[in-house]
Structure formats: C-alpha cells, structure tokens
Scaffold this motif. Structure first.
Motif, PDB file in Angstrom:
ATOM      1  N   TYR A 139       0.824  -1.213   0.000  1.00  0.00           N
ATOM      2  CA  TYR A 139       0.000   0.000   0.000  1.00  0.00           C
ATOM      3  C   TYR A 139       0.856   1.260   0.000  1.00  0.00           C
ATOM      4  O   TYR A 139       0.518   2.267  -0.632  1.00  0.00           O
ATOM      5  CB  TYR A 139      -0.920  -0.015   1.216  1.00  0.00           C
ATOM      6  CG  TYR A 139      -1.873   1.152   1.269  1.00  0.00           C
ATOM      7  CD1 TYR A 139      -3.019   1.167   0.493  1.00  0.00           C
ATOM      8  CD2 TYR A 139      -1.620   2.238   2.099  1.00  0.00           C
ATOM      9  CE1 TYR A 139      -3.898   2.232   0.537  1.00  0.00           C
ATOM     10  CE2 TYR A 139      -2.490   3.308   2.151  1.00  0.00           C
ATOM     11  CZ  TYR A 139      -3.636   3.305   1.374  1.00  0.00           C
ATOM     12  OH  TYR A 139      -4.485   4.369   1.413  1.00  0.00           O
ATOM     13  N   GLY A 140       1.993   1.200   0.728  1.00  0.00           N
ATOM     14  CA  GLY A 140       2.884   2.358   0.740  1.00  0.00           C
ATOM     15  C   GLY A 140       3.466   2.648  -0.633  1.00  0.00           C
ATOM     16  O   GLY A 140       3.611   3.801  -1.025  1.00  0.00           O
ATOM     17  N   ILE A 141       3.786   1.596  -1.397  1.00  0.00           N
ATOM     18  CA  ILE A 141       4.332   1.802  -2.733  1.00  0.00           C
ATOM     19  C   ILE A 141       3.260   2.338  -3.670  1.00  0.00           C
ATOM     20  O   ILE A 141       3.492   3.268  -4.448  1.00  0.00           O
ATOM     21  CB  ILE A 141       4.900   0.475  -3.277  1.00  0.00           C
ATOM     22  CG1 ILE A 141       5.966  -0.060  -2.329  1.00  0.00           C
ATOM     23  CG2 ILE A 141       5.498   0.659  -4.655  1.00  0.00           C
ATOM     24  CD1 ILE A 141       6.399  -1.460  -2.653  1.00  0.00           C
ATOM     25  N   VAL A 142       2.066   1.736  -3.609  1.00  0.00           N
ATOM     26  CA  VAL A 142       0.998   2.154  -4.512  1.00  0.00           C
ATOM     27  C   VAL A 142       0.612   3.600  -4.263  1.00  0.00           C
ATOM     28  O   VAL A 142       0.362   4.374  -5.193  1.00  0.00           O
ATOM     29  CB  VAL A 142      -0.219   1.215  -4.350  1.00  0.00           C
ATOM     30  CG1 VAL A 142      -1.403   1.724  -5.157  1.00  0.00           C
ATOM     31  CG2 VAL A 142       0.143  -0.197  -4.796  1.00  0.00           C
ATOM     32  N   SER A 143       0.567   4.012  -3.000  1.00  0.00           N
ATOM     33  CA  SER A 143       0.182   5.386  -2.664  1.00  0.00           C
ATOM     34  C   SER A 143       1.339   6.363  -2.770  1.00  0.00           C
ATOM     35  O   SER A 143       1.196   7.522  -2.376  1.00  0.00           O
ATOM     36  CB  SER A 143      -0.391   5.430  -1.249  1.00  0.00           C
ATOM     37  OG  SER A 143       0.593   5.044  -0.289  1.00  0.00           O
ATOM     38  N   PHE A 145       3.884   6.603  -0.970  1.00  0.00           N
ATOM     39  CA  PHE A 145       4.213   7.068   0.380  1.00  0.00           C
ATOM     40  C   PHE A 145       3.503   8.393   0.667  1.00  0.00           C
ATOM     41  O   PHE A 145       4.129   9.399   1.018  1.00  0.00           O
ATOM     42  CB  PHE A 145       5.729   7.206   0.537  1.00  0.00           C
ATOM     43  CG  PHE A 145       6.473   5.958   0.157  1.00  0.00           C
ATOM     44  CD1 PHE A 145       6.604   4.919   1.051  1.00  0.00           C
ATOM     45  CD2 PHE A 145       6.997   5.795  -1.112  1.00  0.00           C
ATOM     46  CE1 PHE A 145       7.262   3.751   0.703  1.00  0.00           C
ATOM     47  CE2 PHE A 145       7.664   4.625  -1.475  1.00  0.00           C
ATOM     48  CZ  PHE A 145       7.792   3.612  -0.556  1.00  0.00           C
ATOM     49  N   GLY A 146       2.176   8.337   0.500  1.00  0.00           N
ATOM     50  CA  GLY A 146       1.377   9.551   0.657  1.00  0.00           C
ATOM     51  C   GLY A 146       1.297  10.062   2.069  1.00  0.00           C
ATOM     52  O   GLY A 146       0.803  11.173   2.293  1.00  0.00           O
ATOM     53  N   PHE A 147       1.765   9.287   3.063  1.00  0.00           N
ATOM     54  CA  PHE A 147       1.711   9.764   4.440  1.00  0.00           C
ATOM     55  C   PHE A 147       2.819  10.765   4.738  1.00  0.00           C
ATOM     56  O   PHE A 147       2.845  11.340   5.816  1.00  0.00           O
ATOM     57  CB  PHE A 147       1.776   8.586   5.422  1.00  0.00           C
ATOM     58  CG  PHE A 147       2.878   7.621   5.130  1.00  0.00           C
ATOM     59  CD1 PHE A 147       4.117   7.772   5.717  1.00  0.00           C
ATOM     60  CD2 PHE A 147       2.685   6.563   4.265  1.00  0.00           C
ATOM     61  CE1 PHE A 147       5.137   6.891   5.447  1.00  0.00           C
ATOM     62  CE2 PHE A 147       3.696   5.661   3.990  1.00  0.00           C
ATOM     63  CZ  PHE A 147       4.929   5.835   4.586  1.00  0.00           C
ATOM     64  N   VAL A 148       3.761  10.974   3.812  1.00  0.00           N
ATOM     65  CA  VAL A 148       4.756  12.057   3.920  1.00  0.00           C
ATOM     66  C   VAL A 148       4.677  12.881   2.647  1.00  0.00           C
ATOM     67  O   VAL A 148       4.287  12.392   1.593  1.00  0.00           O
ATOM     68  CB  VAL A 148       6.181  11.496   4.130  1.00  0.00           C
ATOM     69  CG1 VAL A 148       6.307  10.864   5.508  1.00  0.00           C
ATOM     70  CG2 VAL A 148       6.525  10.478   3.061  1.00  0.00           C
ATOM     71  N   SER A 149       5.048  14.132   2.746  1.00  0.00           N
ATOM     72  CA  SER A 149       4.839  15.055   1.627  1.00  0.00           C
ATOM     73  C   SER A 149       6.102  15.334   0.823  1.00  0.00           C
ATOM     74  O   SER A 149       6.048  15.413  -0.398  1.00  0.00           O
ATOM     75  CB  SER A 149       4.260  16.375   2.156  1.00  0.00           C
ATOM     76  OG  SER A 149       5.120  16.937   3.131  1.00  0.00           O
ATOM     77  N   ALA A 152      12.268  14.082  -0.156  1.00  0.00           N
ATOM     78  CA  ALA A 152      13.346  13.519   0.666  1.00  0.00           C
ATOM     79  C   ALA A 152      12.798  12.483   1.645  1.00  0.00           C
ATOM     80  O   ALA A 152      13.377  11.405   1.835  1.00  0.00           O
ATOM     81  CB  ALA A 152      14.073  14.635   1.416  1.00  0.00           C
ATOM     82  N   ASN A 153      11.664  12.800   2.267  1.00  0.00           N
ATOM     83  CA  ASN A 153      11.066  11.847   3.193  1.00  0.00           C
ATOM     84  C   ASN A 153      10.522  10.626   2.461  1.00  0.00           C
ATOM     85  O   ASN A 153      10.567   9.505   2.966  1.00  0.00           O
ATOM     86  CB  ASN A 153       9.953  12.518   3.993  1.00  0.00           C
ATOM     87  CG  ASN A 153      10.506  13.501   5.015  1.00  0.00           C
ATOM     88  OD1 ASN A 153      11.605  13.299   5.538  1.00  0.00           O
ATOM     89  ND2 ASN A 153       9.777  14.551   5.290  1.00  0.00           N
ATOM     90  N   LYS A 154       9.978  10.836   1.259  1.00  0.00           N
ATOM     91  CA  LYS A 154       9.493   9.692   0.483  1.00  0.00           C
ATOM     92  C   LYS A 154      10.645   8.747   0.133  1.00  0.00           C
ATOM     93  O   LYS A 154      10.509   7.519   0.221  1.00  0.00           O
ATOM     94  CB  LYS A 154       8.807  10.185  -0.799  1.00  0.00           C
ATOM     95  CG  LYS A 154       7.473  10.881  -0.577  1.00  0.00           C
ATOM     96  CD  LYS A 154       6.881  11.339  -1.907  1.00  0.00           C
ATOM     97  CE  LYS A 154       5.579  12.101  -1.695  1.00  0.00           C
ATOM     98  NZ  LYS A 154       4.508  11.223  -1.176  1.00  0.00           N
ATOM     99  N   ILE A 155      11.785   9.309  -0.266  1.00  0.00           N
ATOM    100  CA  ILE A 155      12.948   8.476  -0.589  1.00  0.00           C
ATOM    101  C   ILE A 155      13.453   7.759   0.649  1.00  0.00           C
ATOM    102  O   ILE A 155      13.791   6.564   0.607  1.00  0.00           O
ATOM    103  CB  ILE A 155      14.052   9.345  -1.214  1.00  0.00           C
ATOM    104  CG1 ILE A 155      13.611   9.874  -2.581  1.00  0.00           C
ATOM    105  CG2 ILE A 155      15.355   8.566  -1.344  1.00  0.00           C
ATOM    106  CD1 ILE A 155      14.579  10.830  -3.218  1.00  0.00           C
TER     107      ILE A 155
END
Length: 415
Positions: A139-143, A145-149, A152-155
């Motif tokens: 789910y994190g990959i599909v979204s 990583f929408g829980f961070v904006s 840098a945080n997504k990476i």
C-alpha cells in the motif's frame, strides 16, 4: 477462548461509539486538551484504556493498543517494520505439534483439542501478521508514500521499506517449508493435516509476493530519486535566475529607446473569443467572409477508379540438384570416420578416377584438394576439432609463412 464475556466487550464498544468525535480528534490531531466539560468523559476513557496522559499537563493521547488498531484499520504505514521471526515461529509450531501428537497417541482428547486450538491460533497470527506486513508495504508503494509530503522523506521511507523487505526475504529464505511435512508423517487426523498443508501452501506463495514487492520498491526508489534530481535542478535554476535579474524580460521592452530597431517587437496582440462588430475597420473583411461562407462550394467530379489485371504465374518447381564432387568430398570424410584411418585426398582422387570417368565427371587434382580443404573449413568448431588436418606442401620461395600445398590428409583425433 477469551477471558471476557460479551457484556464487557459490548460496554467497551459503546464507550467508543458514544465518544467517537472525541477519540477521532485525539487520533487525528495527536492529542486533545481536557476542559471542564470533558473531564468526566476523558477520565472514563482513561480508565477504559482508550486515552493516556500526554507530557503536557491537561492533554491526552490515544493509547498505543487503540492507536495500533486504528492504524491497521486506516491502513496507516506505522507497522510495516514488524519483524516476523519465522525461526521462533517454526520452533513454537514444532513444540505445539509434538504436544498434540503425544496427546492424540495417548488418547487424551481434551488436551489434544486444546493443543490443536493453540496451533490454529498460532498459524493464524503468523499468517495474519505477515500478510498485514506485506499489505502495508504494498500500500505504501501504490500510494507513493502519501503519508509524507516531501520527496526527501518519500525516498527515506522507500529506502527503509526496501531494507526491511530484503531482510525479511533473507530470513524467510532460510526456512524450508517442505520440512513441515514431517509433522504429519504419522497417522494424524485430517483436520490437523489440512492445517499443516495449508500453512505450507501459504508460505510458498509469500516468497514470490515479497520478491514482487521488492522489485516495485526498487522501481519506485529509482523514480523518486529521478524526481528529486529534477526538483533540485529546478530549484538551482530558480536560485540562479533570482541572483541574476538581468535575465528577466520587461513587458515594455519593445518601447525601450536604446533597443535596436531590428530587435524591437510589436506589442502583444489582444485576442478575443468574439468579433467586435462595432469596429468599423472590421466591417469590410467581415462582410467578405460572410459572403464567402454563403456561396455554395463547387462539387468536384468523382474520378472513376482505375482497374488493371494482375497476371499470376504458377510457381515454378525447381528440382534439387546436388554437386557430384561435394558428395565425393563428403564420402572422403565418411571413410575417414568409418575406417578410423587417415586418408590422403590425392590418393582418394587417384583411386576414384575409374568411377568418375564412367560417370563422365572429371576434376583436376589441385581443384580437388582445394575442394576438400574448403569442405573442412565449412565444418563447425566441434566437427573440426574431431578431425585432424595434415597439409603437405613446400614453402614458397622468397616468403616466410606462405606454402604451396599439394595434398591434404584427413584423419580422426584421438581423445
């Protein structure tokens, strides 16, 4: 069986439902401040294990267990780092299986039923925990990583996900699920055998799924790093343009007196989505346009399609024609194989003259030797390695590595 009755569970659910807005605010905003109106309600929720005091005086947060349940239901990515020690799980399953087997063999039905229920709970918790772990990662990959904006945080989150998934794959690959079939290598009940075989079937499907998730993580990390590189380039470009305002073009640059005549631009054209009929300058071209549209267009004559006949000649069948001397060269190699004796091409030519003359075929010795050598060169590397080629000749006068060959000897190599 659970240690609570249905009345206690219903009372807890009623407390959650009656204070849904208060608990939702505490979960979404992190904490809530207690005031005079909510003191009694917050105290009740605190005793029920749904709220806990925060570091700041008068503020409360949701408890860890309640927050973990909400995170799982809301699919928030806070539990993707759950490590599943499959080694300890297999050991616990092995102990439970042994207890169940001994109870069944001793005909202790109550103990056997207890151990079978423990085995079922352990298998379900293992499968549910690992499946939830994989679902959260997927789910994190599909979204994205929408829980961070920020990128840098997504990476950073993607790298952590990937590291966790690779460690988990390494751990799971150390388990041999086929060894679990030894647990049913005795006259066991069918219900017990179904649970073990179902666990092995599930485990065999987990590894391909985890590898698929890891491949998607690597692809997602590549894309995020590419986007971050583009964003850094745009930021650098923006910073450079801000530091060099001379690159900013004025809207009234065409009116600058020092601008050369060849570089002057006309002012921007005012575009409209309609025609200003009050403008007298547009009256004449507008009338001409309307009149041209009212005229009937001249119909063009339809040209007749040109036809032509196509002659199809029958396919000519060409019979296969084999070369006589190519067959003779193959016969030379065949005799070298069957007799396992080295054969001279010149000697073969001399012995074959009578048969060749009867069939009205003739070839000169030099051309025959060159034909045999060319047939050898057409063989594959493996075939050439099977034959031994001995070229007999004399060195050409005035050269160092040129020879004039007068015979070729074909034989088989010994292995």
């Amino acid at each position: 069986m659970a240690g609570f009755d249905a009345g206690q569970v219903s009372a807890l659910l009623r407390k959650i439902g009656a204070n849904d807005e208060l608990l939702a605010n505490a979960y979404v905003y992190g904490s809530i401040a207690a005031d005079s109106q909510d003191n009694k309600t917050i105290s009740t929720l605190h005793k029920a294990g749904l709220l806990r005091p925060d570091d700041e005086v008068g503020e409360f947060r949701v408890t860890t267990d309640f927050k973990r349940m909400l995170n799982r239901l809301m699919r928030k990515q806070s539990s993707y780092r759950q490590l599943t020690d499959m080694g300890k799980v297999i050991e616990a399953l092995d102990e439970t299986v042994k207890d169940y087997q001994l109870s069944v063999q001793a005909e202790q039905s109550e103990d056997a039923e207890l151990f079978l229920e423990q085995l079922d709970d352990l298998l379900y918790e293992t499968k549910d925990g690992l499946n939830n772990n994989l679902d959260n990662m997927h789910y994190g990959i599909v979204s994205q990583f929408g829980f961070v904006s920020s990128l840098a945080n997504k990476i950073r989150q993607n790298e952590r996900y990937l590291n966790h998934a690779q460690n988990l794959l390494t751990e799971l690959q150390q388990i041999d699920p086929e060894a679990c079939y030894e647990w049913i290598n005795w006259p066991c009940p069918n219900e017990f055998a179904r649970k073990i075989t179902g666990f092995v079937y599930w485990f065999n499907k987990v590894l391909p799924r985890l590898r698929f998730i890891i491949d998607n993580m690597r692809l997602s990390l590549f894309r995020l790093r590419r986007d971050e590189k583009k964003a850094n380039q745009l930021r650098s470009m923006t910073r450079f343009l801000r530091q060099h305002p001379e690159f900013e073009l004025s809207d009234n640059l065409y009116e600058h007196p020092e601008l050369p005549e060849g570089l002057k631009l006309a002012p921007a054209m005012a575009l409209k989505s309609y025609v200003d009929t009050r403008n007298t300058a547009l009256e004449t071209p507008l009338i001409q346009l309307v009149q041209a549209l009212r005229k009937q267009s001249i119909a063009q004559d339809v040209k007749e399609r040109e036809t032509a006949e196509i002659e199809v000649n029958p396919i000519e069948r060409v019979s296969y024609q084999s070369d006589f001397f190519d067959l003779q060269a193959e016969l030379l190699f065949e005799q070298a194989i069957t007799s396992n004796v080295a054969i001279s091409a010149l000697v073969f030519w001399q012995h074959s003259q009578d048969d060749w003359q009867v069939n009205e075929h003739s070839i000169k010795p030099k051309a025959w030797i060159e034909l045999v050598f060319s047939c050898y060169c057409k063989l594959t590397n493996e075939q050439q390695a099977a034959f031994s080629l001995n070229l007999k000749g004399v060195q050409v006068a005035g050269t160092s590595d040129n020879f004039s060959y007068h015979d070729v000897v074909i034989g088989l190599n010994e292995y």
